[in-house]
Design a protein around this motif. Structure first.
Motif, short mmCIF file in Angstrom:
data_model
loop_
_atom_site.label_atom_id
_atom_site.label_comp_id
_atom_site.label_asym_id
_atom_site.label_seq_id
_atom_site.Cartn_x
_atom_site.Cartn_y
_atom_site.Cartn_z
N GLU A 86 0.85 -1.20 0.00
CA GLU A 86 0.00 0.00 0.00
C GLU A 86 0.89 1.25 0.00
OE1 GLU A 86 -3.32 -0.47 -0.16
OE2 GLU A 86 -3.72 1.67 -0.20
N PHE A 90 -2.26 -11.08 -4.22
CA PHE A 90 -3.56 -10.48 -3.90
C PHE A 90 -3.39 -9.08 -3.32
CE2 PHE A 90 -7.26 -9.78 -1.05
CZ PHE A 90 -8.21 -9.65 -2.05
N TYR A 91 -2.46 -8.93 -2.39
CA TYR A 91 -2.26 -7.59 -1.79
C TYR A 91 -1.81 -6.59 -2.86
CZ TYR A 91 -2.13 -10.27 2.61
OH TYR A 91 -2.42 -11.11 3.65
N CYS A 106 -2.55 -6.71 -6.09
CA CYS A 106 -3.73 -6.40 -6.92
C CYS A 106 -4.63 -5.41 -6.18
CB CYS A 106 -4.53 -7.67 -7.21
SG CYS A 106 -3.71 -8.82 -8.33
N GLN A 107 -4.83 -5.69 -4.90
CA GLN A 107 -5.74 -4.87 -4.08
C GLN A 107 -5.25 -3.42 -4.00
OE1 GLN A 107 -5.91 -6.24 -0.01
NE2 GLN A 107 -8.13 -6.48 -0.12
N SER A 108 -3.97 -3.25 -3.64
CA SER A 108 -3.43 -1.90 -3.49
C SER A 108 -3.46 -1.16 -4.82
CB SER A 108 -1.99 -1.94 -2.98
OG SER A 108 -1.96 -2.48 -1.71
N ARG A 157 -7.03 -0.10 -5.77
CA ARG A 157 -7.55 1.06 -5.01
C ARG A 157 -7.15 2.37 -5.68
NH1 ARG A 157 -5.77 -1.77 0.29
NH2 ARG A 157 -7.63 -2.99 0.76
N LEU A 216 -10.51 -11.38 -10.47
CA LEU A 216 -10.39 -9.92 -10.35
C LEU A 216 -10.63 -9.23 -11.69
CD1 LEU A 216 -7.33 -9.80 -7.91
CD2 LEU A 216 -9.75 -9.46 -7.35
N TRP A 259 -13.38 -6.32 -11.88
CA TRP A 259 -13.00 -4.92 -12.14
C TRP A 259 -13.11 -4.51 -13.61
CZ3 TRP A 259 -8.04 -5.93 -8.78
CH2 TRP A 259 -8.39 -5.89 -7.42
#
Ligand code: NAD
Length: 254
Positions: free
Chosen positions: A70, A118-119, A121-123, A126, A169, A173
């Motif tokens: 992040e 995953f982290y 992709c997530q960050s 966002r 994902l 998305w």
């Protein structure tokens, strides 16, 4: 200059595949954020890119920690205004008989090779969701996420999970202008792999025989597809897991 004015993060950029993708992206006009654990190695690659007229920033990251990824995405957005391309490349391999695989090793591999993807992709998402231009995510998985190889339980399970995350994902998305694809390499001759070959620890002859194209891959074999997936030329491609393995995962005969 297929990636002119794009901003990319490459995890695991201190060596091997990640380093080569980062350098190639810079050559294609992208601003590249090199993220990995080794500050010294990253700094020297960033200097090399800058010396050739490119733009690069080196940041340390531990992909097992979501807050670390992040922070890299936030720093990228504050320095360069946005994030267009996220390459989740950092990974470790693990070869061990499954019956003796220690829980801590199993956990370490999954934390790096699956949770880290995953982290990442997530960050990235966002940030990309906050941009009208969206973005694209490329996960570097493996042919061993498509077909099984004994003694690689943690690696195969993680890479198969990364492939499914890619599809899931991508669907989640797609309407928000974020594309998610994966490259699934076969054996690729990085410095690390060459070192293992030199020590006689990799059965090169058998691998070449098992590969329809009859050879081990070179890092350069991955760079064209890595550029294509990151560029606007692949704008209708999402949820694809693309083997780059000389035919290994397609082959099912004797
Ligand atoms: N080389 C191959 O034959 C091959 C084949 C299939 C898939 N892959 C995949 O390609 C990716 C890159 O592999 P490579 O061969 O270049 O490996 P490598 O060991 O040369 O490089 C791996 C990079 O990931 C980084 N890294 C590892 N754990 C990390 C962590 N917790 N946080 C941040 N960075 C971390 C390392 O510092 C390094 O920069 C991996 O995901 C690997 O599974 C490689």
């Amino acid at each position: 200059m297929k990636l002119k004015d794009k901003v990319a993060i490459v995890t695991g950029a201190s060596k091997g595949i990640g380093k080569s993708i980062a350098i190639r992206y810079a050559e294609e006009g992208a601003t590249v954020v090199l993220a990995s654990r080794s500050e010294d190695l990253l700094a020297s690659i960033a200097s090399r890119i800058q010396d050739s007229g490119g733009r690069a920033l080196a940041l340390t990251v531990d992909v097992r920690r979501p807050e670390s990824l992040e922070a890299v995405v936030r720093k990228t957005a504050s320095e360069f205004g946005r994030l267009d391309i996220m390459i989740n490349n950092a990974g470790i391999s693990m070869v061990h008989p499954s019956e003796d695989l220690k829980p801590e090793d199993w956990q370490r591999a999954l934390e790096t090779d699956l949770f880290g993807v995953f982290y990442g992709c997530q960050s990235a998402a966002r940030q990309m969701l906050s941009q009208a231009s969206g973005g694209c995510i490329i996960n570097i998985s493996s042919m061993y996420g498509i077909i099984a190889a004994p003694m690689r339980a943690a690696y195969c399970a993680s890479k198969a999970g990364a492939n499914m995350l890619t599809k899931l994902l991508a669907c989640e998305w797609a309407a928000k202008n974020i594309r998610v694809n994966a490259i699934a390499p076969g054996y690729i001759r990085t410095e690390l792999v060459q070192g293992i070959i030199d020590k006689g620890m990799l059965p090169v002859g058998a691998i070449q025989k098992r590969t329809p194209q009859g050879r081990i891959g070179e890092v350069d074999d991955l760079l064209g597809i890595a550029v294509l997936l990151a560029s606007d030329e692949s704008s209708f491609m999402t949820g694809a897991v693309i083997p780059v393995d000389g035919g290994w995962s397609a082959y099912g005969y004797l």
